[in-house]
Design a protein around this motif. Structure first.
Motif, PDB file in Angstrom:
ATOM      1  N   THR A  34     -24.452 -58.900  -9.366  1.00 23.77           N
ATOM      2  CA  THR A  34     -23.478 -58.241  -8.619  1.00 23.77           C
ATOM      3  C   THR A  34     -22.353 -57.325  -9.429  1.00 23.77           C
ATOM      4  N   LEU A  35     -22.624 -57.478 -10.683  1.00 27.95           N
ATOM      5  CA  LEU A  35     -21.806 -56.654 -11.623  1.00 27.95           C
ATOM      6  C   LEU A  35     -22.194 -55.088 -11.669  1.00 27.95           C
ATOM      7  N   PRO A  36     -21.292 -54.144 -11.560  1.00 25.99           N
ATOM      8  CA  PRO A  36     -21.977 -52.717 -11.949  1.00 25.99           C
ATOM      9  C   PRO A  36     -22.353 -52.652 -13.139  1.00 25.99           C
ATOM     10  N   PRO A  37     -23.233 -51.517 -13.301  1.00 27.69           N
ATOM     11  CA  PRO A  37     -23.789 -51.513 -14.709  1.00 27.69           C
ATOM     12  C   PRO A  37     -22.572 -50.879 -15.805  1.00 27.69           C
ATOM     13  N   GLN A  38     -22.804 -51.140 -16.789  1.00 24.41           N
ATOM     14  CA  GLN A  38     -21.656 -50.937 -17.885  1.00 24.41           C
ATOM     15  C   GLN A  38     -22.050 -49.757 -18.761  1.00 24.41           C
ATOM     16  N   PRO A  39     -21.013 -48.741 -18.674  1.00 21.71           N
ATOM     17  CA  PRO A  39     -21.456 -47.548 -19.446  1.00 21.71           C
ATOM     18  C   PRO A  39     -21.497 -47.859 -21.131  1.00 21.71           C
ATOM     19  N   VAL A  40     -22.144 -46.954 -21.742  1.00 24.53           N
ATOM     20  CA  VAL A  40     -22.274 -46.846 -23.242  1.00 24.53           C
ATOM     21  C   VAL A  40     -21.239 -46.016 -23.755  1.00 24.53           C
ATOM     22  N   ILE A  41     -20.884 -46.306 -25.118  1.00 27.38           N
ATOM     23  CA  ILE A  41     -19.741 -45.721 -25.655  1.00 27.38           C
ATOM     24  C   ILE A  41     -20.050 -44.557 -26.569  1.00 27.38           C
ATOM     25  N   SER A  58     -17.640 -32.376 -13.227  1.00 31.27           N
ATOM     26  CA  SER A  58     -18.089 -33.804 -13.251  1.00 31.27           C
ATOM     27  C   SER A  58     -18.316 -34.536 -14.606  1.00 31.27           C
ATOM     28  N   TRP A  59     -17.158 -35.345 -14.452  1.00 29.27           N
ATOM     29  CA  TRP A  59     -17.128 -36.291 -15.803  1.00 29.27           C
ATOM     30  C   TRP A  59     -18.063 -37.348 -15.967  1.00 29.27           C
ATOM     31  N   CYS A  60     -18.807 -37.570 -16.938  1.00 30.73           N
ATOM     32  CA  CYS A  60     -19.969 -38.356 -17.184  1.00 30.73           C
ATOM     33  C   CYS A  60     -19.206 -39.833 -17.280  1.00 30.73           C
ATOM     34  N   THR A  61     -19.613 -41.115 -16.426  1.00 37.60           N
ATOM     35  CA  THR A  61     -19.313 -42.115 -16.410  1.00 37.60           C
ATOM     36  C   THR A  61     -19.962 -42.900 -17.229  1.00 37.60           C
ATOM     37  N   CYS A  62     -21.274 -42.635 -17.403  1.00 35.53           N
ATOM     38  CA  CYS A  62     -22.228 -43.653 -17.790  1.00 35.53           C
ATOM     39  C   CYS A  62     -22.304 -43.579 -19.651  1.00 35.53           C
ATOM     40  N   GLY A  63     -22.227 -42.406 -20.168  1.00 36.48           N
ATOM     41  CA  GLY A  63     -22.169 -42.334 -21.626  1.00 36.48           C
ATOM     42  C   GLY A  63     -23.241 -41.600 -21.991  1.00 36.48           C
ATOM     43  N   HIS A  64     -24.439 -41.572 -21.038  1.00 34.76           N
ATOM     44  CA  HIS A  64     -25.522 -41.055 -21.659  1.00 34.76           C
ATOM     45  C   HIS A  64     -25.722 -39.665 -21.807  1.00 34.76           C
ATOM     46  N   SER A  65     -24.739 -38.760 -21.202  1.00 38.99           N
ATOM     47  CA  SER A  65     -24.769 -37.479 -21.194  1.00 38.99           C
ATOM     48  C   SER A  65     -24.886 -36.792 -22.650  1.00 38.99           C
ATOM     49  N   LYS A  66     -25.767 -35.804 -22.623  1.00 33.53           N
ATOM     50  CA  LYS A  66     -25.590 -35.088 -23.963  1.00 33.53           C
ATOM     51  C   LYS A  66     -24.705 -34.041 -24.192  1.00 33.53           C
ATOM     52  N   LYS A  67     -23.827 -33.800 -22.828  1.00 34.01           N
ATOM     53  CA  LYS A  67     -22.991 -32.715 -22.761  1.00 34.01           C
ATOM     54  C   LYS A  67     -21.443 -33.487 -22.599  1.00 34.01           C
ATOM     55  N   GLN A  68     -21.300 -34.472 -23.308  1.00 32.58           N
ATOM     56  CA  GLN A  68     -19.986 -34.998 -23.299  1.00 32.58           C
ATOM     57  C   GLN A  68     -18.612 -34.162 -23.395  1.00 32.58           C
ATOM     58  N   PRO A  69     -17.662 -34.304 -22.413  1.00 34.76           N
ATOM     59  CA  PRO A  69     -17.465 -35.504 -21.625  1.00 34.76           C
ATOM     60  C   PRO A  69     -17.899 -35.278 -20.105  1.00 34.76           C
TER      61      PRO A  69
END
Length: 129
Positions: A34-41, A58-69
């Motif tokens: 029931t816990l939401p997925p955790q983002p990577v850093i 659109s700000w990346c919340t997962c941390g996987h984007s190659k176009k950070q942030p």
């Protein structure tokens, strides 16, 4: 009558709980959380960015984007359950957007990256897969 009920109950129980059914249930056992997925850093520092007023970002919340942030859609395959945070600044401005993804004031940096759990955590490295 009580003997008949007992025999019927015994047949129902043995047919309901026979080995193939139990094996099938064990094979179908899935762990749900029931816990939401955790983002990577992706970064332990914030990103200084120029935002255009009136434009949706659109700000990346997962941390996987190659176009950070900002989001590039990587969450669709690598972090299902996390979606980008969309926001529209009122005017052109320079801001610091969170790079560790654990801010308490998303999408803006609040200094969370200085806490021990971020400092000691490994950085996410992108793979081409």
């Amino acid at each position: 009558m009580s003997t008949l009920v007992t025999k019927l109950d015994h047949k129902w129980i043995s047919s309901t709980f026979r080995q193939p059914w139990i094996t099938a249930m064990v094979a179908l056992k899935v762990h749900f959380s029931t816990l939401p997925p955790q983002p990577v850093i992706p970064s332990k520092k914030p990103f200084k960015v120029e935002l255009v007023g009136g434009k949706r970002h659109s700000w990346c919340t997962c941390g996987h984007s190659k176009k950070q942030p900002f989001c590039d859609g990587a969450h669709k395959t690598k972090a299902q359950g996390l979606s980008p945070l969309r926001f529209v600044p009122e005017k052109d401005t320079t801001v610091w957007l969170c790079g560790c993804k654990y801010t308490n004031n998303p999408p803006y940096c609040d200094g969370t990256h200085k806490q021990d759990f971020i400092v000691s955590a490994p950085l996410h490295e992108h793979t081409d897969s």
